[in-house]
Design a protein around this motif. Structure first.
Motif, PDB file in Angstrom:
ATOM      1  N   GLY A  15       0.784  -1.431  -0.102  1.00 49.86           N
ATOM      2  CA  GLY A  15      -0.098  -0.064   0.021  1.00 49.86           C
ATOM      3  C   GLY A  15       0.769   1.234   0.089  1.00 49.86           C
ATOM      4  N   ARG A  67      -0.908   3.030 -11.539  1.00 44.60           N
ATOM      5  CA  ARG A  67      -0.012   2.812 -10.255  1.00 44.60           C
ATOM      6  C   ARG A  67       1.428   3.167 -10.344  1.00 44.60           C
ATOM      7  N   ASN A  85       0.446   2.471  -4.257  1.00 42.88           N
ATOM      8  CA  ASN A  85      -0.269   1.255  -3.918  1.00 42.88           C
ATOM      9  C   ASN A  85       0.446  -0.193  -4.271  1.00 42.88           C
TER      10      ASN A  85
END
Length: 126
Positions: A15, A67, A85
């Motif tokens: 994360g 991402r 992430n």
């Protein structure tokens, strides 16, 4: 002589985010395409972002869109890879690569890049 030096890898929790840097020398960004690749143990080297010198000039595989982000800073001779992430499956050695031909960079295969850095380890813990 073309040189690429990566930095910014490390250990991060799932994360989290990391920004990798690739300082280049021996060429300018309007002459060479630059890409980020990664290789996990037992797997092939995988392209995750490329930036060329034509238009359009930024490419990501579908698996990484949203991402990761690749940017370049001409004044610092540096290409960055922002990764958000992060997941445990992102664990790999990350490499910066360059080539004077950007014709095929959207394919993002290692065989189209002739110059490579030494890599930086990214480890994502669960």
């Amino acid at each position: 002589e073309v040189l690429l030096v990566e930095s910014g890898g490390g250990l991060v929790q799932a994360g989290g985010s990391l920004r990798l840097s690739c300082v280049v020398s021996g060429f300018s960004f309007n002459e060479y395409a630059v890409g980020w690749f990664r290789q996990a143990p037992g797997k092939e080297r995988e392209g995750i972002a490329c930036i060329g010198f034509g238009e359009p000039n930024i490419y990501y595989p579908d698996s990484m869109k949203g991402r990761v982000s690749i940017t370049s800073d001409d004044a610092k001779n540096t290409v960055y890879l922002q990764m958000n992430n992060l997941r445990p499956e992102d664990t790999a050695v990350y490499y910066c690569a360059a080539d004077p031909d950007d014709t095929n960079i959207e394919i993002m295969e290692a065989r189209f890049f002739s110059h490579w850095g030494q890599g930086t380890q990214v480890t994502v813990s669960s």
